[in-house]
Design a protein around this motif. Sequence first.
Motif, PDB file in Angstrom:
ATOM      1  N   GLN A 138       0.645  -1.355  -0.090  1.00 26.18           N
ATOM      2  CA  GLN A 138      -0.028  -0.544   0.439  1.00 26.18           C
ATOM      3  C   GLN A 138       0.604   1.579  -0.030  1.00 26.18           C
ATOM      4  N   GLU A 139       1.947   1.341   0.823  1.00 26.16           N
ATOM      5  CA  GLU A 139       2.356   2.097   0.834  1.00 26.16           C
ATOM      6  C   GLU A 139       3.938   2.733  -0.175  1.00 26.16           C
ATOM      7  N   SER A 140       3.777   1.529  -1.133  1.00 27.99           N
ATOM      8  CA  SER A 140       4.999   1.532  -2.160  1.00 27.99           C
ATOM      9  C   SER A 140       4.578   2.182  -3.279  1.00 27.99           C
ATOM     10  N   ASN A 141       5.137   2.652  -4.408  1.00 32.62           N
ATOM     11  CA  ASN A 141       5.632   3.938  -5.936  1.00 32.62           C
ATOM     12  C   ASN A 141       5.621   2.248  -6.947  1.00 32.62           C
ATOM     13  N   TYR A 154      -6.883  -2.431  -2.305  1.00 31.83           N
ATOM     14  CA  TYR A 154      -5.341  -1.852  -2.624  1.00 31.83           C
ATOM     15  C   TYR A 154      -6.243  -0.761  -3.682  1.00 31.83           C
ATOM     16  N   PRO A 155      -6.477   0.892  -2.904  1.00 39.59           N
ATOM     17  CA  PRO A 155      -6.457   2.212  -4.292  1.00 39.59           C
ATOM     18  C   PRO A 155      -5.813   2.811  -5.464  1.00 39.59           C
ATOM     19  N   TYR A 209     -12.819  -8.336  -7.660  1.00 43.50           N
ATOM     20  CA  TYR A 209     -11.217  -7.066  -6.850  1.00 43.50           C
ATOM     21  C   TYR A 209     -12.085  -5.665  -7.087  1.00 43.50           C
ATOM     22  N   SER A 210     -11.931  -5.166  -5.834  1.00 41.01           N
ATOM     23  CA  SER A 210     -12.820  -3.318  -6.629  1.00 41.01           C
ATOM     24  C   SER A 210     -10.976  -2.460  -6.316  1.00 41.01           C
ATOM     25  N   ALA A 211     -11.135  -1.560  -6.705  1.00 40.95           N
ATOM     26  CA  ALA A 211      -9.377  -0.920  -7.328  1.00 40.95           C
ATOM     27  C   ALA A 211     -10.422   0.045  -7.088  1.00 40.95           C
ATOM     28  N   CYS A 212      -9.901   1.069  -7.432  1.00 37.21           N
ATOM     29  CA  CYS A 212      -9.765   2.929  -7.422  1.00 37.21           C
ATOM     30  C   CYS A 212      -8.717   3.078  -8.333  1.00 37.21           C
ATOM     31  N   ILE A 213      -8.787   2.648  -9.860  1.00 31.46           N
ATOM     32  CA  ILE A 213      -7.699   3.245 -10.827  1.00 31.46           C
ATOM     33  C   ILE A 213      -8.027   4.930 -10.687  1.00 31.46           C
ATOM     34  N   ASN A 214      -7.040   5.305 -11.072  1.00 31.47           N
ATOM     35  CA  ASN A 214      -6.767   6.726 -11.011  1.00 31.47           C
ATOM     36  C   ASN A 214      -7.736   7.375 -10.329  1.00 31.47           C
ATOM     37  N   CYS A 215      -7.930   6.522  -9.383  1.00 32.58           N
ATOM     38  CA  CYS A 215      -9.082   7.547  -8.432  1.00 32.58           C
ATOM     39  C   CYS A 215      -8.354   9.351  -7.494  1.00 32.58           C
TER      40      CYS A 215
END
Length: 101
Positions: A56-59, A75-76, A95-101
């Motif tokens: 979660q913290e990684s780029n 994992y947003p 899987y729910s991911a917020c891509i480009n949020c």
Amino acid sequence: MVESWTFNLLQVIVFCTTGMVTSLVYLLLREMKMNVREMHSRKPQLYQTRVSDEFQESNRLVLVTSDVSARGMNYPDVTLVIQVPTTLEKVIYSYSACINC
């Protein structure tokens, strides 16, 4: 070609069917010198929590995981989700991911 592809991706989740497949894919990607972590049910809960927090913290990180990450994890900033092995079924992991949020 692979190098430019990997540097453009920020966060990648690779879902595998079992812990054994997860470990195999993890080892293969690590041999390719990718920044990769593995998480599956055979790992202790403390390890799973640490890897989840790090992801979660990684780029730039690839998380290779079994369905242990598909249950209640968010994992947003995930750039790409890959399912191994691929299937003709509609959905194995929800899987729910917020891509480009």
